[in-house]
Design an enzyme around this catalytic site. Structure first.
Site, short mmCIF file in Angstrom:
data_model
loop_
_atom_site.label_atom_id
_atom_site.label_comp_id
_atom_site.label_asym_id
_atom_site.label_seq_id
_atom_site.Cartn_x
_atom_site.Cartn_y
_atom_site.Cartn_z
N HIS A 149 0.80 -1.24 0.00
CA HIS A 149 0.00 0.00 0.00
C HIS A 149 0.83 1.29 0.00
O HIS A 149 0.30 2.36 0.30
CB HIS A 149 -0.95 0.03 1.21
CG HIS A 149 -2.08 -0.93 1.13
ND1 HIS A 149 -1.92 -2.27 0.92
CD2 HIS A 149 -3.43 -0.74 1.25
CE1 HIS A 149 -3.09 -2.89 0.92
NE2 HIS A 149 -4.03 -1.98 1.11
N HIS A 154 -3.09 -2.36 -4.28
CA HIS A 154 -4.41 -1.79 -3.97
C HIS A 154 -4.54 -0.52 -4.79
O HIS A 154 -3.97 0.52 -4.46
CB HIS A 154 -4.56 -1.49 -2.48
CG HIS A 154 -5.99 -1.20 -2.08
ND1 HIS A 154 -6.80 -0.31 -2.76
CD2 HIS A 154 -6.75 -1.69 -1.08
CE1 HIS A 154 -7.99 -0.26 -2.18
NE2 HIS A 154 -7.99 -1.09 -1.17
N HIS A 200 -11.22 -8.36 -5.14
CA HIS A 200 -11.53 -7.41 -4.07
C HIS A 200 -12.34 -6.25 -4.62
O HIS A 200 -11.94 -5.58 -5.57
CB HIS A 200 -10.21 -6.93 -3.45
CG HIS A 200 -10.35 -6.10 -2.23
ND1 HIS A 200 -10.57 -4.74 -2.29
CD2 HIS A 200 -10.26 -6.41 -0.91
CE1 HIS A 200 -10.61 -4.26 -1.05
NE2 HIS A 200 -10.43 -5.25 -0.20
N GLU A 237 -13.45 -10.00 0.59
CA GLU A 237 -14.05 -8.66 0.57
C GLU A 237 -14.49 -8.29 -0.85
O GLU A 237 -14.36 -7.15 -1.28
CB GLU A 237 -13.09 -7.62 1.12
CG GLU A 237 -12.71 -7.83 2.57
CD GLU A 237 -11.82 -6.74 3.11
OE1 GLU A 237 -12.17 -6.15 4.15
OE2 GLU A 237 -10.77 -6.46 2.50
N GLU A 260 -19.15 -3.93 1.56
CA GLU A 260 -18.36 -2.94 2.30
C GLU A 260 -18.80 -1.52 1.93
O GLU A 260 -19.05 -1.22 0.76
CB GLU A 260 -16.88 -3.13 1.98
CG GLU A 260 -15.96 -2.21 2.76
CD GLU A 260 -14.50 -2.45 2.45
OE1 GLU A 260 -13.69 -1.54 2.71
OE2 GLU A 260 -14.15 -3.53 1.93
N CYS A 309 -17.07 1.09 1.76
CA CYS A 309 -16.11 1.68 0.81
C CYS A 309 -16.40 1.24 -0.62
O CYS A 309 -16.15 1.99 -1.57
CB CYS A 309 -14.69 1.27 1.18
SG CYS A 309 -14.03 2.12 2.63
N CYS A 322 -10.93 2.38 6.90
CA CYS A 322 -11.19 3.03 5.61
C CYS A 322 -12.61 3.55 5.49
O CYS A 322 -12.85 4.58 4.86
CB CYS A 322 -10.87 2.07 4.48
SG CYS A 322 -11.64 0.44 4.65
N CYS A 323 -13.58 2.85 6.08
CA CYS A 323 -14.98 3.23 5.88
C CYS A 323 -15.36 4.55 6.56
O CYS A 323 -15.97 5.42 5.93
CB CYS A 323 -15.90 2.09 6.31
SG CYS A 323 -15.72 0.62 5.27
#
Length: 618
Positions: free
Chosen positions: A147, A197, A263, A315, A331, A333, A399-400
């Protein structure tokens, strides 16, 4: 001298070509004042509740800011997860959107303090990542899953937003130095790199728009082209818990993509970046691939709420029509990502079907992710619950909450588009804006009771006495009957083109355009291949999906509440309930039960909930 001149001419030609490609542009959120009774309180909640909780957890309850302090000293421990820097940048982005609409000197001063610490942590070569700075710089850029690029992308997004809001460029300069470091390390050396990602791709296009330096557009395009060529290295590609390169959409070159996989959030960010680049370059290889994948998502892998990604394990996605209700991952996000991606699809195509999905994801999938109080969040959004699933103030992977903090205050940026001589109205949200159409400036004021009612009024005030242009009104896919009036007279013979009706005329000051859409209650059946919903139906009204909660229906057996062809529906707006909602009462003979908007569930006493209800009848 000749080569320098040739390079200059080539650059100008490229810039001219890129400008020509983008024919539809969004009206920036900073040019839109949202005064809507539905959205304005939610935007205000971000300022009063969402940002404070995000900032508290970022600075006091976790080590995210301390990591930057330690990285600046080049000493101390890194605490938390290797991608925690990104949450700081996303909160700054949310702050920036909020400052643009709600100036707050204390909030701005605190953000400047954070930015000073971020800048101090940057290395002389432009690299900025607290995890590797404190854990060992010898390991940087060795694992494409870690990341580093993702954090750079969110740094850029936060920096661009903060510069747009305040005109302060300290964080923007930090992001430029890091972007240049990345570009010099990889693209300019033709050293393969696959983003584990995705996020950097779309952020680089934003940096290109802000700086007008096509270096960043080229880098975004180069990164997209890296995928599917066997260059991925790191945990995603070697750990048996992941589905190899499919997990991060690295199994085939992007132009060969046909279906959704892996993902969900990574996919959304990749597709958004591809659409952004395609809008600038006109690359049909990208757009054709995106159109194929979009059809696969919407027709076979999307929940009625606009949520995506059914599986907790990855996910993300499994097989077509695998859409369980109680175990749905969905999710928050990913729903936010659906908003991003579908906006970009609409911008290059001019097709309203993408805004239909954007609206579905925004009003249902994403909005359910935050409590009405603004300070609690869902990471996972099931479509049925036994009463044990509740929102929380924070998560280890946060993250959310930070994504919610940046989506809601930027909602004004999704309402309007402009093209050569037309205003496009995508979302029906009480708001005002001023745009340039041709050689004239035109003010628009929108009034509506949407999503509870289908009437929209648009007041037009051009800066000249008479101006010719078009207004394009999106007719939502859920709407079957509508009329359009100008100054009280019905406009006849309207024809929808790509989901928009266009009213082209000579406009004068204070002309009033009205759109009236019927908003009946609809009973919705799933595709019969969705095993979880065989023998069930769901309820939708306008853009909103509805559900039942035990809280409203304790007089009936929860499992005996059913729908049938004889069910009668009535609606009523209840201002004291759940911040003000239109409820639906379903009447079966002598029994009746109440449905509420899905986004508002789990805001009261704990209890069971479901979207899909048993159906009795043919």
């Amino acid at each position: 001298m000749k080569s320098s001149f040739y390079l200059f001419i080539t650059t100008i030609a490229l810039a001219t070509n890129l400008l020509a490609q983008r024919q539809i542009v969004p009206v920036n959120f900073s040019q839109v004042t949202v005064n809507d009774f539905f959205w304005k309180p939610r935007i205000e909640k971000v300022h009063s509740a969402t940002l404070p909780v995000c900032m508290t957890y970022t600075e006091d309850s976790t080590a995210r800011i301390r990591n930057f302090e330690n990285a600046a000293k080049r000493s101390g421990q890194h605490k938390g997860i290797y991608f925690d820097d990104s949450d700081v940048y996303k909160v700054i982005e949310g702050i920036a959107y909020t400052l643009k609409t709600t100036p707050d000197k204390n909030l701005e001063a605190k953000t400047d303090e954070w930015i000073d610490k971020i800048a101090a942590a940057q290395l002389p070569d432009g690299y900025l990542n607290t995890y590797y700075t404190l854990k060992g710089l010898d390991k940087r850029w060795t694992d494409m899953e870690k990341h580093e690029d993702y954090c750079l992308g969110h740094l850029i997004e936060g920096a661009v937003a903060y510069y747009d809001a305040t005109k302060k460029r300290k964080l923007l300069d930090v992001s430029i130095r890091f972007a240049n470091h990345f570009d010099s390390t990889f693209r300019l050396q033709n050293r393969p790199w696959v983003t584990g990602h995705q996020e950097l791709e779309l952020a680089l296009v934003k940096l290109y728009h802000t700086t007008q330096n096509d270096r960043y557009l080229k880098l975004a395009d180069w990164l997209i082209e890296q995928r599917g060529k066997g260059n991925g290295r790191g945990q995603i590609w070697t750990d048996k818990n992941f589905d190899g390169a499919r997990y991060c959409q690295d199994d085939v070159p992007v132009r060969e993509m046909n279906d959704i996989k892996g993902h969900a959030v990574r996919a959304m960010y990749l597709y958004t970046g591809m659409a952004d680049v395609a809008a600038e370059t006109g690359d049909r290889g990208y757009t054709q691939a995106l159109e194929r994948v979009w059809a696969d998502v919407v027709e076979r892998n999307m929940y009625i709420t606009g949520g995506i990604g059914s599986s907790t394990k990855n996910e993300g996605f499994t097989i077509d029509y695998d859409l369980p209700n109680e175990s749905a991952y969905c999710e928050t996000c990913a729903s936010v990502g659906m908003v991003f991606w579908n906006q970009r699809m609409n911008l290059y195509s001019g097709e309203s079907k993408y805004v239909d999905v954007l609206e579905r994801s925004l009003y249902n999938g994403a909005l359910a992710g935050v409590q009405l109080t603004g300070n609690l969040f869902f990471y996972v959004n099931p479509l049925a619950s036994f009463g044990m699933h509740h929102r929380k103030p924070w998560y280890g992977t946060a993250c959310c909450p930070s994504n919610v903090s940046r989506l809601l205050p930027s909602v004004g940026g999704y309402i309007y588009n402009t093209s050569a001589n037309a205003l496009w109205v995508n979302l029906y949200v009480g708001s005002s804006t001023e745009v340039k159409l041709g050689n004239n400036k035109v003010k628009f004021t929108q009034k509506t009771n949407y999503p509870w009612a289908g009437e929209v009024e648009l007041k037009v005030v051009p800066d000249s006495s008479k101006v010719d242009f078009g207004v394009k009104l999106r007719i939502p896919a859920w709407c079957e009957k509508y009329t359009v009036e100008v100054n009280g007279k019905v406009v006849p013979n309207l024809v929808s083109d790509k989901g928009y009706v266009t009213i082209s005329r000579t406009w004068t000051k204070n002309d009033v355009l009205k759109l009236r859409m019927d908003m009946p209650v609809k009973v919705v059946a799933a595709d019969p291949r969705v095993q979880a919903n065989v023998g069930k139906r769901a309820i939708q009204r306008g853009p909103l999906v509805y559900c039942i909660e035990e809280q409203d229906n304790r007089h009936l057996d929860y499992d005996q509440m059913v729908l049938s062809p004889k069910t009668q529906f009535t609606t009523a707006f209840e201002p004291a309930l759940l911040g003000g909602v239109t409820t639906i009462k379903a009447q079966n003979g002598g029994d009746s039960f109440t449905l509420i908007p899905y986004y508002s569930w789990d805001n009261r006493q704990a209890g069971r909930m479901k979207v899909w209800m048993d159906w009795k009848g043919k």
